[in-house]
Design an enzyme around this catalytic site. Structure first.
Site, PDB file in Angstrom:
ATOM      1  N   HIS A  36       1.476   9.906 -77.140  1.00 27.03           N
ATOM      2  CA  HIS A  36       0.984   8.892 -78.090  1.00 27.03           C
ATOM      3  C   HIS A  36       1.880   8.842 -79.329  1.00 27.03           C
ATOM      4  CE1 HIS A  36      -2.979  10.106 -76.137  1.00 27.03           C
ATOM      5  NE2 HIS A  36      -2.949   8.804 -75.911  1.00 27.03           N
ATOM      6  N   ARG A 186      -6.485  13.649 -70.663  1.00 23.70           N
ATOM      7  CA  ARG A 186      -7.342  14.293 -69.653  1.00 23.70           C
ATOM      8  C   ARG A 186      -6.831  15.682 -69.252  1.00 23.70           C
ATOM      9  NH1 ARG A 186      -7.614   8.840 -68.243  1.00 23.70           N
ATOM     10  NH2 ARG A 186      -9.728   7.987 -68.094  1.00 23.70           N
TER      11      ARG A 186
HETATM   12  P1  AMP Z   1      -4.586   6.336 -73.794  1.00 24.26           P
HETATM   13  O1  AMP Z   1      -5.011   6.992 -75.071  1.00 24.26           O
HETATM   14  O2  AMP Z   1      -4.570   7.249 -72.612  1.00 24.26           O
HETATM   15  O3  AMP Z   1      -5.287   5.031 -73.547  1.00 24.26           O
HETATM   16  O4  AMP Z   1      -3.047   5.951 -74.000  1.00 24.26           O
HETATM   17  C1  AMP Z   1      -2.644   5.174 -75.080  1.00 24.26           C
HETATM   18  C2  AMP Z   1      -1.196   4.795 -74.882  1.00 24.26           C
HETATM   19  O5  AMP Z   1      -0.413   5.981 -74.805  1.00 24.26           O
HETATM   20  C3  AMP Z   1      -0.945   4.024 -73.576  1.00 24.26           C
HETATM   21  O6  AMP Z   1       0.008   3.007 -73.818  1.00 24.26           O
HETATM   22  C4  AMP Z   1      -0.421   5.089 -72.666  1.00 24.26           C
HETATM   23  O7  AMP Z   1       0.411   4.591 -71.646  1.00 24.26           O
HETATM   24  C5  AMP Z   1       0.383   5.935 -73.641  1.00 24.26           C
HETATM   25  N1  AMP Z   1       0.602   7.270 -73.097  1.00 24.26           N
HETATM   26  C6  AMP Z   1      -0.325   8.160 -72.672  1.00 24.26           C
HETATM   27  N2  AMP Z   1       0.254   9.268 -72.189  1.00 24.26           N
HETATM   28  C7  AMP Z   1       1.587   9.081 -72.301  1.00 24.26           C
HETATM   29  C8  AMP Z   1       2.741   9.860 -71.967  1.00 24.26           C
HETATM   30  N3  AMP Z   1       2.640  11.060 -71.409  1.00 24.26           N
HETATM   31  N4  AMP Z   1       3.958   9.344 -72.242  1.00 24.26           N
HETATM   32  C9  AMP Z   1       4.097   8.122 -72.798  1.00 24.26           C
HETATM   33  N5  AMP Z   1       3.051   7.339 -73.130  1.00 24.26           N
HETATM   34  C10 AMP Z   1       1.821   7.804 -72.895  1.00 24.26           C
END
Ligand code: AMP
Length: 281
Positions: A36, A186
């Site tokens: 993030h 997660r």
């Molecule tokens: P989330 O909080 O899981 O909804 O993710 C928010 C944003 O962070 C989304 O655009 C995800 O694709 C990105 N994201 C989550 N994990 C990663 C990662 N390991 N590498 C790059 N971007 C990520």
């Protein structure tokens, strides 16, 4: 960093920003990690003013348990965003955010029905709803999404194009732990041994090289990968697909194919993880 908790305050902030500023936006569901923060750093670099959001969007969860168990660390999140030089964070309540919002009706030409969409019915409708709402309130010039959720990135790009929104959708590389495991909120729910097992996902993806697939069909490679993953007692493969990178249509033969993205969803214990790998052939 300004912390905003209501739609009303967000509207006030947006109105107060100079019209000449480039606004960058990073939507998240919190429990922030380096993946993030890399998005936020990209946004800070590429825009004059960066807004992040933290909202665990119930509309995109098809599994109630997954929603209930979604990790939360709001104080640490605020500190991390502040350290990354984010200018404002929007942390709305569901009722306030969606009050008077009729949802986003868009035809995604089936992109939302395959892979994640097939295994998590309604997921992308929830994603599109919340991102459309955020776009409408924040009116960013650029929005930053991780390529870890590759299908989500394509869905948002398609939604933006369909509505002719003047927002650049920027895809940012996958950030991984030292073991190769793609960072994910997660991951906090994995035991030590489940986490170790989960690092096999990236290792198996990395075995697929141009040399490896020579004289093999996609099905044969998929069977090999599934067998290897499922041989670990903690892991259960939900899907492995070889896809055309722009449409995610399945690639059933490597003949005349120049590039693919391999998308996987694998359970480690009860935790569902996704990952992908782009490969130029
Ligand atoms: P989330 O909080 O899981 O909804 O993710 C928010 C944003 O962070 C989304 O655009 C995800 O694709 C990105 N994201 C989550 N994990 C990663 C990662 N390991 N590498 C790059 N971007 C990520």
């Amino acid at each position: 960093m300004i912390i905003i908790k209501s739609v009303e305050k967000l509207a006030e902030l947006r109105k107060s920003l100079e019209t000449t500023l480039t606004i960058g936006f990073v939507p998240t569901m919190g429990a922030l990690h380096s993946g993030h923060i890399a998005l936020v750093k990209n946004a800070v670099k590429e825009s004059d003013y960066t807004v992040a959001s933290i909202f665990v969007n119930p509309r995109q969860f098809n599994n109630k348990e997954d929603l209930k168990k979604y990790p939360k660390s709001i104080n640490k999140d605020i500190e991390l965003l502040n350290n990354a030089k984010c200018d404002a964070v929007f942390i709305p309540e569901e009722e306030d955010l969606f009050s008077g919002f009729k949802g986003c009706d868009v035809n995604l030409d089936g992109l939302d029905q395959i892979l994640e969409g097939k295994h998590r019915p309604g997921h992308f409708k929830g994603v599109v709803d919340v991102v459309f709402r955020f776009f409408d309130l924040i009116r960013p010039h650029k929005a930053f999404f991780g390529l870890k959720d590759y299908q989500q990135y394509l869905v948002i790009k398609q939604m933006t194009e369909k509505f002719k929104l003047k927002i650049e959708i920027v895809g940012c590389p996958i950030i991984r732990e030292e073991s190769g495991l793609a960072m994910s909120s997660r991951n906090a729910r994995l035991s030590k041994s489940q986490k170790e097992s989960a690092s096999l996902i990236n290792k198996v993806l990395n075995e697929v090289s141009i040399d490896f697939i020579q004289d093999k069909t996609p099905q044969k490679v998929k069977d090999y990968m599934a067998h290897k993953l499922n041989s670990d007692k903690n892991l259960r493969t939900e899907y492995i697909e070889f896809c055309e990178p722009n449409t995610l249509k399945p690639v059933n033969s490597f003949k005349d194919i120049k590039e693919i993205v391999i998308c996987v969803a694998v359970f480690s214990g009860e935790v569902r993880l996704i990952d992908n790998k782009y490969l130029q052939l």
